[in-house]
Design an enzyme around this catalytic site. Structure first.
Site, mmCIF file in Angstrom:
data_model
loop_
_atom_site.group_PDB
_atom_site.id
_atom_site.type_symbol
_atom_site.label_atom_id
_atom_site.label_comp_id
_atom_site.label_asym_id
_atom_site.label_seq_id
_atom_site.Cartn_x
_atom_site.Cartn_y
_atom_site.Cartn_z
ATOM 1 N N GLU A 82 0.863 -1.173 0.000
ATOM 2 C CA GLU A 82 0.000 0.000 0.000
ATOM 3 C C GLU A 82 0.911 1.238 0.000
ATOM 4 O OE1 GLU A 82 -3.442 -2.106 2.759
ATOM 5 O OE2 GLU A 82 -1.689 -1.163 3.678
ATOM 6 N N TYR A 201 3.195 4.209 13.807
ATOM 7 C CA TYR A 201 2.262 4.256 12.685
ATOM 8 C C TYR A 201 1.294 5.418 12.814
ATOM 9 C CZ TYR A 201 3.120 0.169 9.728
ATOM 10 O OH TYR A 201 3.634 -0.705 8.801
#
Length: 591
Positions: A82, A201
């Site tokens: 991704e 993240y």
């Protein structure tokens, strides 16, 4: 080496480092970190390509960035990548790599035009009850307790989260939310994975919070990652004279280590069963990819389950030998010593006629044969006991793929739980059985499932024992620095080397470590692109806060007249303008 941002540094060409033409470079492994490092050596450090050698145990480059057709099994992709627009080092690399598809264009040009013309989004991110819309309505469903958990982790120091699991720092309200469902399946997080990685993240991708629900934050290549990224990069390196030695397993590296200085002195390898190696002189440089998320991967087939290989793992064994020589070389056992908590399984399903694609069309709400975006990323079956997710990227996914076939990729986070239709754990299932379970959650009528799985599809399952090993709880020092203190001619690269502020399990991390290694060891006089600074941008944080609240505005405390006065005061400042711009405050009621 220093970090930088902005066009001034981005478009500058560094001067040739002193003595670059005398350097000889050795890359251990042919994954993306090594390929990127070799490219930066040629482009920015101006080392002659013929003085760069890549040593690889396998027969193909690319490491985890794979995509291949096995003659007797079918198409195989172990995983998908991704991508997003702020992978600064990745795009810095591919702006210089010629496209294999478009004359006069770079890989970055090709990718940019593709995603401008065909932007990504998902029209159905979550299903339940055999392919029915799960009704999440693109909402995060984070209550006040869950929101507080997120803010607390976002503001915590790295030291506070070292060695802790996600389920030790987040409560049940958060773990039961839609946000966690979107997040864990998109990034492959388990509740027992490291809270520190979760924090990294959150900071790294806070600018994409508003695009997590419908996956509009993502961008994808035209074909599988091998053909779209690895192949053009490898072709360019070969054109520069870079040497690839496949079928060569590096078994050890010798070092002279002291308090002030560390130097690699010899590389040991085995080729065709014969031991060999090279003595390293003053102008030799060694770039070693340590660890491997795809090590000991095993492919099954339509009638054979993939095997969980817990035997000797060459990439991990190499790091163990290296780490034993100096404390600053990391602690591989933290990452490779718990296969039950680092494994999961993926599968590549190839449909053979029109019968299955019509069910894909029903869920994706797009024609899978259109050549454009189909699912827009993964679709998660929320009520799957395997927690199964699947995706159909732009087709054809392989250049040699027949026009009447569709390649589907799927994976499950809970591979040791019995399925809902097959009643067996995924890790025990053949490709045909995995296809049955997927067809059940796709919404295929039960009576049709056995026939379609046997006749209308071919499936290759892949078990990966270490695929999320870098997410296991860790502490400072478990991953060695890209260039350890005192190192004069060697660097560690890849997902298990430590570099600042970025997060693992991304193509960007691999490229960043390769770039940093080259810039540090060669003294390249150009700024390394810093990690995108969205976590320091007030506008981004306010936009994310609004999204995490599903658009709910903030209630100011106190009586109405006090709140009105506060709002009037805020309206005279830029803070008030920002709060209104992101729809976070409202006029007080008459209370």
């Amino acid at each position: 080496m220093y970090y930088s941002s902005g066009n001034y540094e981005a478009f500058a060409r560094p001067r040739k480092p002193r003595g670059a033409e005398r350097k000889r470079a050795w890359f251990v492994g042919a994954g993306l970190a090594s390929l990127a490092g070799a490219a930066f050596l040629v482009r920015d450090a101006q080392v002659p390509g013929e003085r760069i050698t890549v040593l690889e145990r396998l027969r193909l480059p690319g490491g985890a960035l794979d995509g291949i057709k096995e003659p007797k099994k079918g198409f195989v992709v172990r995983g998908g990548r991704e991508l997003e627009d702020h992978m600064e080092c990745l795009w810095d690399l591919f702006r210089s790599v010629p496209s294999l598809e478009i004359d006069g264009a770079s890989v970055l040009d090709e990718f940019y035009w593709l995603n401008k013309d065909d932007p990504n989004s998902s029209l159905q991110r979550v299903t339940e009850r055999q392919g029915q819309d799960a009704g999440t309505d693109n909402r995060f469903a984070l209550n006040d307790h869950a929101q507080k958990d997120l803010v607390r982790i976002f503001l915590a120091t790295r030291e506070e989260l070292e060695g802790k699991r996600i389920d030790e720092v987040f409560g049940r309200d958060f773990l039961d939310s839609n946000f966690w469902l979107y997040w864990r399946t998109m990034f492959a997080f388990e509740e027992w994975h490291g809270a520190l990685e979760m924090k990294l993240y959150l900071h790294r991708f806070v600018h994409h919070v508003g695009g997590l629900q419908d996956l509009s934050a993502l961008k994808f290549t035209k074909y599988n990652q091998y053909e779209s990224l690895v192949l053009p990069l490898t072709r360019w390196l070969l054109d520069q004279g870079v040497v690839f030695r496949f079928g060569t397993e590096v078994t050890d590296i010798d070092f002279e280590t002291g308090a002030e200085r560390k130097q690699a002195t010899r590389i040991h390898w085995v080729t065709a069963g014969e031991p060999g190696g090279v003595e390293l002189g003053a102008d030799d440089l060694v770039f070693t990819t340590i660890g491997s998320l795809t090590e000991n991967s095993d492919n099954g087939d339509q009638h054979t389950p993939a095997r969980l290989d817990q035997g000797p793992a060459p990439a991990w064994d190499l790091w163990r030998r290296i780490a034993a020589k100096d404390p600053s070389f990391g602690h591989p056992e933290v990452f490779c010593g718990n296969i039950p908590q680092s494994k999961w399984e993926s599968a590549t399903v190839t449909t053979l006629d029109e019968r299955i694609p019509r069910y894909i069309r029903k869920v994706a709400k797009r024609d899978p044969f259109s050549g454009g975006v189909v699912t827009g990323g993964i679709v998660t079956a929320r009520d799957s006991s395997w927690l199964l997710s699947w995706t159909v990227n732009r087709q054809p996914h392989f250049k040699q793929q027949p026009s009447d076939q569709i390649v589907v990729w799927l994976y499950s986070l809970f591979v040791d739980r019995p399925g809902d239709y097959v009643k067996k754990p995924m890790q025990e299932c053949t490709g045909e059985e995995i296809t049955r379970e997927w067809l059940y959650h796709l919404g295929v009528p039960v009576a049709e499932i056995p026939g379609l799985a046997a006749e209308a599809a071919r499936c290759v399952p892949v078990m990966m024992p270490y695929v999320t090993s870098f997410f296991l709880p860790r502490r400072a020092g478990d991953r060695p620095a890209v260039v350890p203190e005192g190192a004069v001619n060697f660097a560690f690269i890849g997902q298990f080397a430590e570099t600042g502020r970025d997060c693992v399990f991304t193509t960007e991390y691999s490229v960043r470590t390769g770039m940093e290694a080259v810039y540090r060891l060669l003294g390249v006089d150009r700024g390394l692109p810093e990690v995108f600074n969205s976590t320091y941008d007030l506008r981004t944080l306010l936009a994310a806060a609004s999204c995490l609240r599903d658009g709910a505005q903030l209630d100011l405390p106190g009586p109405a007249f006090v709140r009105k006065r506060l709002l009037r005061r805020l309206d005279t400042t830029e803070v008030g303008e920002l709060l209104r711009e992101f729809d976070l405050i409202r006029e007080p009621d008459a209370r």
